[in-house]
Design a protein around this motif. Structure first.
Motif, PDB file in Angstrom:
ATOM      1  N   GLY A  51       0.718  -1.028   0.049  1.00  0.00           N
ATOM      2  CA  GLY A  51       0.046   0.073  -0.101  1.00  0.00           C
ATOM      3  C   GLY A  51       0.764   1.161  -0.071  1.00  0.00           C
ATOM      4  O   GLY A  51       0.415   2.479   0.640  1.00  0.00           O
ATOM      5  N   GLY A  52       2.039   1.147  -0.498  1.00  0.00           N
ATOM      6  CA  GLY A  52       2.859   2.362  -0.706  1.00  0.00           C
ATOM      7  C   GLY A  52       3.765   2.558   0.578  1.00  0.00           C
ATOM      8  O   GLY A  52       4.404   3.544   0.438  1.00  0.00           O
ATOM      9  N   ALA A  53       3.634   1.748   1.578  1.00  0.00           N
ATOM     10  CA  ALA A  53       4.641   1.797   2.718  1.00  0.00           C
ATOM     11  C   ALA A  53       5.803   1.637   2.464  1.00  0.00           C
ATOM     12  O   ALA A  53       6.912   2.320   3.116  1.00  0.00           O
ATOM     13  CB  ALA A  53       3.921   0.873   3.712  1.00  0.00           C
ATOM     14  N   ALA A  54       6.140   0.781   1.614  1.00  0.00           N
ATOM     15  CA  ALA A  54       7.804   0.492   1.189  1.00  0.00           C
ATOM     16  C   ALA A  54       8.050   0.312  -0.388  1.00  0.00           C
ATOM     17  O   ALA A  54       6.885  -0.335  -1.062  1.00  0.00           O
ATOM     18  CB  ALA A  54       8.013  -0.781   1.844  1.00  0.00           C
ATOM     19  N   PRO A  55       8.673   0.802  -0.678  1.00  0.00           N
ATOM     20  CA  PRO A  55       9.847   1.824  -0.217  1.00  0.00           C
ATOM     21  C   PRO A  55       9.223   3.076   0.177  1.00  0.00           C
ATOM     22  O   PRO A  55       8.586   3.526  -0.790  1.00  0.00           O
ATOM     23  CB  PRO A  55      10.736   2.042  -1.267  1.00  0.00           C
ATOM     24  CG  PRO A  55      10.096   1.677  -2.436  1.00  0.00           C
ATOM     25  CD  PRO A  55       8.975   0.768  -2.220  1.00  0.00           C
ATOM     26  N   SER A  56       9.581   3.741   1.385  1.00  0.00           N
ATOM     27  CA  SER A  56       9.031   4.823   1.771  1.00  0.00           C
ATOM     28  C   SER A  56       9.524   6.079   1.035  1.00  0.00           C
ATOM     29  O   SER A  56      10.725   6.413   0.920  1.00  0.00           O
ATOM     30  CB  SER A  56       9.375   5.080   3.259  1.00  0.00           C
ATOM     31  OG  SER A  56       8.863   6.494   3.606  1.00  0.00           O
ATOM     32  N   PRO A  57       8.664   6.920   0.477  1.00  0.00           N
ATOM     33  CA  PRO A  57       9.047   8.237  -0.108  1.00  0.00           C
ATOM     34  C   PRO A  57       9.638   9.138   0.791  1.00  0.00           C
ATOM     35  O   PRO A  57      10.558   9.694   0.421  1.00  0.00           O
ATOM     36  CB  PRO A  57       7.583   8.827  -0.387  1.00  0.00           C
ATOM     37  CG  PRO A  57       6.867   7.778  -0.621  1.00  0.00           C
ATOM     38  CD  PRO A  57       6.929   6.767   0.197  1.00  0.00           C
ATOM     39  N   ALA A  58       9.666   8.844   2.129  1.00  0.00           N
ATOM     40  CA  ALA A  58      10.343   9.562   3.176  1.00  0.00           C
ATOM     41  C   ALA A  58      11.878   9.277   3.056  1.00  0.00           C
ATOM     42  O   ALA A  58      12.657   9.973   3.812  1.00  0.00           O
ATOM     43  CB  ALA A  58       9.834   9.521   4.521  1.00  0.00           C
TER      44      ALA A  58
END
Length: 604
Positions: A51-58
């Motif tokens: 769900g977009g958690a990994a890899p993190s854009p942060a």
């Protein structure tokens, strides 16, 4: 580089890496791409399932990639889809997941063995025109390094981990080949001590040991697999070998920083010249460089076929030498008994059209000839030494050919009838062999030798028309040029060129006219030459220390049927006869122009 236009070549190669290699054709034309691997090949699969958690854009990652842009497999010229459970597996598809190990362990993505089984279980098949990319093993090492480093024997602890990972990759490669994949690109691991995560740390030596062990076992396994699976071309891309070159000269590759992770900068990853996004993952720039390296490996047959110009140039040198020798005794002027010395110089230029995978080519050079002739009014013989140099540019390859030849020639004449013949050989020295690789500005170098042999027989008749004469004539010739095999030196795909023979038997008809112009003479000649038999070998190219197969590329004769034209003037300067002339050859795919001057001095 000294001869070809490096700037234009680099621009072309950069565009090819950015837009992909879909236009490549011929010996290596791929229909689709299937990818198995880890984060270096993941085009967004892990991001979707988390769900977009990994890899993190942060952490500086963009669009679900472990990078600031597309990963290298997305730059190879295919519309690469993502993994989706239960979805059809036709077309190009990426099964790689960030974090995947080589085995069946899911941490966090499915292991690479599982990826292959998922593909086959969903009905996936492989064909002869399919390209499969396999890259993994780093996660096995990363996960084992802390415990191995803390153990009593770090090397003994990490060694089986590296070997097991290499065995997994070999297994996947073998299974893919057995399932019918035509070409499999297997990538080894890069030098970890060059990455920001390991550079200058106590763990770097152990990490590099693990990588070199993995790479060595992998290469041995792939060599064995390639021998057992001859229907698949297994190519190993060497990331390890090129690492030091990039790290030592980053600016040449457009890199502003090769030591620091861009996600530690402020603002984060604002400089597109960084090579690393984080401690180990390349940026978009880094992946573009890897894609260019991949193209150097994937299209070695097509790219290496540019070496065809080596044999063709040697053949042309030998053919021109025989032409010059038989021409000595084919003029209209009656022969005089005695001995003479000839000295000649020439300049030549040949332009060759693109042919299939061969780029257009240009050759420019000069020649010198000295001969000694003797005989009677009806029978003469001579011997001549030749030196010929040509600088050749073909696509991203260039070389200089230096030929030293020796011809023996003779002629018989009875009234208007004449017969001339020549035989000779040459030593061909190929120097400054250079190939601008797909990873510009990396240039590979080499040198090799060869030899050329040939013979020519010509017969004609002179019609004297009073101050003007015509001579129809026919000729046959056979020329053979042998080029020794050689291996390039460099850090990209190191091409290995096998020995090659270029040979043909030709026949020609011609009409020559000669006349006087008040103290000067002139000559004009036109003719047609074609092959009776072409026994030339294909160009054969492999990759040094690599399981990749030797590929054969058929190359069309550049001249084939050719029209020949020559013209010039003759005169005297004291006791010296002077001939100044032009000779042109106009073939199916090549035009050659030669101008020269010949001085002849009769000895007392």
């Amino acid at each position: 580089m000294s001869r070809f236009h490096r700037g234009a070549a680099i621009a072309a190669l950069t565009a090819a890496a950015t837009l992909g290699a879909a236009t490549a054709a011929g010996a290596q034309d791929y229909n689709r791409l299937v990818v198995f691997g880890d984060s270096l090949s993941d085009n967004g699969n892990l991001s979707i399932v988390t769900g977009g958690a990994a890899p993190s854009p942060a952490q500086g990652f963009v669009n679900g990639r472990f990078s600031t842009g597309p990963v290298f497999v997305e730059l190879l010229g295919f519309n690469l889809g993502r993994f989706a459970a239960g979805a059809p597996v036709t077309g190009s598809i990426d099964y790689a997941f960030g974090g995947s190990r080589t085995d069946a362990v899911a941490t966090p993505g499915p292991g690479m063995r599982t990826q292959l089984q998922a593909y086959l279980g969903a009905g996936g098949v492989f064909g002869q025109r399919d390209l499969v990319s396999i890259l993994g093993g780093a996660n096995n090492i990363f996960q084992a390094l802390p415990a191995a480093g803390a153990s009593a024997s770090p090397v003994a602890a990490i060694d089986p981990v590296a070997r097991a990972a290499a065995a997994d990759i070999t297994f996947i490669t073998n299974a893919t080949a057995a399932a019918g994949a035509g070409t499999i690109l297997v990538t080894n691991l890069p030098k970890l001590s060059l990455t920001p995560q390991f550079r200058g740390t106590a763990a770097a030596p152990l990490a590099d040991y693990a990588v070199t062990t993995f790479n060595g076992v992998l290469l041995a396994g792939l060599q064995t697999t390639a021998a057992a699976q001859p229907n698949s071309n297994i190519i190993m891309m060497d990331l390890f070998k090129i690492g030091d070159t990039i790290a030592a000269n980053p600016a040449q590759f457009g890199i502003t920083n090769v030591t620091t992770a861009c996600n530690t900068t402020t603002p984060m990853c604002s400089d597109p010249g960084y090579f690393y996004t984080d401690g180990v993952h390349p940026t978009a720039l880094g992946h573009r460089i890897i894609a260019r390296l991949a193209n150097d490996y994937l299209y070695y047959g097509d790219i290496g076929s540019q070496s065809a110009l080596q044999g063709e140039t040697a053949y042309r040198h030998r053919e021109d030498g025989l032409d010059a020798s038989t021409e000595r005794f084919s003029g209209h002027r009656e022969w005089e008994a005695g001995t003479s010395v000839t000295v000649a110089g020439s300049y030549d230029k040949t332009d060759t059209d693109a042919r299939g995978d061969l780029a257009e080519a240009e050759a420019e050079g000069w020649g010198a000839r000295i001969g000694l002739e003797s005989g009677t009014e009806t029978l003469r013989a001579g011997i001549a030494g030749h030196a010929r140099v040509s600088d050749v540019d073909v696509g991203t390859m260039s070389f200089q050919l230096q030929s030293l030849g020796l011809d023996a020639y003779a002629g018989w004449r009875s009234g208007p009838i004449f017969v001339t013949g020549a035989i000779g050989f040459a030593n061909d020295d190929f120097r400054d062999l250079e190939r601008l690789t797909s990873v510009a500005p990396i240039v590979h170098t080499g040198d090799t030798n060869g030899s050329s042999f040939g013979g020519r027989l010509q017969a004609g008749y002179w019609f004297d028309l009073g101050g003007f004469a015509l001579s129809p004539r026919v000729a046959v010739a056979h020329v053979s040029s042998d080029i020794d095999g050689y291996t390039e030196q460099g850090v990209a795909a190191q091409y290995r060129y096998l020995e090659r023979t270029v040979e043909a038997t030709t026949a020609e008809i011609a009409l020559r006219a000669e006349g006087d112009l008040g103290g000067f003479g002139f000559f004009v000649e036109g003719g047609y030459r074609d092959n009776l038999d072409d026994g030339s070998d294909p160009v054969r190219v492999g990759i040094d220390n690599n399981p990749a197969q030797v590929l054969s590329v058929e190359v069309e004769d550049p001249f084939g049927a050719q029209v020949m034209a020559s013209a010039g003037v003759t005169g005297k300067w004291g006791p010296v006869d002077i001939d100044v002339g032009y000779r042109g050859r106009f073939g199916d795919h090549a035009d050659s122009h030669m101008g020269g001057i010949t001085l002849t001095l009769a000895l007392p």
